[in-house]
Design an enzyme around this catalytic site. Structure first.
Site: not given
Ligand code: CDT
Length: 315
Positions: A46, A114, A131, A150, A181, A206
């Protein structure tokens, strides 16, 4: 049999000051190594082109655009596409995406996601995923030693969980899907892929080694365990292979755990990274192994009981 050789290219830390050129050089070296080891596809983590920038607070998100890609390939990322052609290897990469497109209300505007793509060795992007499960918070949190912004830097992905049938290596067409993730901890995300007969899930992550919200309830040694547990269960319950690849090590003073893995449809770990640095893991995957689960215990058509699952779709 339908066999493919897959590689996970774990990345050691990318510091805030490290430029795209330097990072792309590392990625190309890993691609070359993966090719030498017989891999037909290589999976990067990611946000693989930059430091994990959601740990850095920026009052005005427009001042953070330099962390994102507005075109792929760009001058900076073109060497990855060249390397894919040179080594005849497909690759998966996660990155921050800026796109100008209509939002849900039909208003054309700049949007941030993302994102991950799978790029065929010809350089064609054959699958894109944004994501869905964005962890962390939107505003600066003075209680946290390290921010996890995020929800500030990305909108919730708007592409669903797509699966495409794309040529991968010698195996011919393979049903490929992606998670990013935090998605790996959500069985619903895996199941939506499983319902599309996914055979290979590519997944970058991550994950900080320390859970700042744990308050003593998540023992430190369980951090990697919980990641592996989620990926192994996802692969087993949906009869697919998973290549789950970390960015690892101490990045801008914040430790991310590694332990990248390749998992088979029995939920077994076929390969695991042993450093928290740039490191390749490689495994030979016989996609016919997906058939056992699919035709027996997880034969969805025969055994799923959707009439009992209504709550899953309630808010
Ligand atoms: N990148 C990412 O999604 N990381 C999360 C940890 C978030 S901690 C606030 C994960 O689930 O690994």
């Amino acid at each position: 049999s339908r066999k493919i050789t897959v590689a996970g290219a774990q990345l050691g830390p990318i510091q805030k000051a490290e430029g795209r050129d330097e990072v792309v050089g590392r990625l190309v070296r890993l691609m070359e190594g993966a090719h030498r080891r017989g891999a037909e596809v290589v999976v990067f983590p990611e946000l693989a082109l930059t430091t994990f920038f959601p740990r850095w607070y920026e009052e005005d998100i427009n001042n953070a655009d330099h962390w994102y890609e507005s075109a792929l390939p760009s001058n900076a990322t073109a060497p990855l596409f060249d390397a894919a052609r040179r080594f005849n290897i497909g690759f998966h990469i996660g990155y921050g995406e800026i796109v100008h497109e209509p939002d849900e209300g039909g208003v054309q505007r700049k949007r941030h996601f993302n994102t991950a793509v799978y790029v065929h060795p010809t350089g064609e992007v054959v699958l894109k995923y944004r994501k869905v499960h964005l962890p962390g918070h939107r505003d600066f949190d003075p209680k946290r030693k390290v921010q996890h912004l995020e929800k500030r830097y990305f909108e919730v992905g708007n592409l669903g969980f797509p699966v495409v049938r794309a040529p991968v290596g010698q195996a011919g067409p393979v049903n490929i899907g992606m998670l990013i993730c935090n998605d790996r901890r959500w069985p619903e995300a895996w199941r939506v892929l499983g319902l599309q007969q996914v055979e290979l899930v590519m997944l970058g992550y991550n994950t900080p080694s320390t859970n700042q919200d744990a308050q003593g309830f998540e023992a430190h040694h369980l951090r990697v365990e919980h990641s592996h547990l989620s990926i192994r269960a996802g692969c087993y319950q949906n009869a697919c292979f998973g290549v789950a690849v970390a960015k690892a090590g101490t990045e801008d003073g914040c430790e991310l755990f590694g332990n990248s893995i390749i998992v088979n449809p029995q939920g077994q770990i076929m390969a695991e990274a042993v450093t928290w640095d740039d490191e390749l893991i490689v495994a030979d995957c016989d996609l016919e192994q997906c058939e056992l689960g699919r035709n027996s215990i997880f034969n969805f058509a025969a055994h799923r009981r959707t009439e009992a699952y209504g709550r899953i779709l309630e808010q």
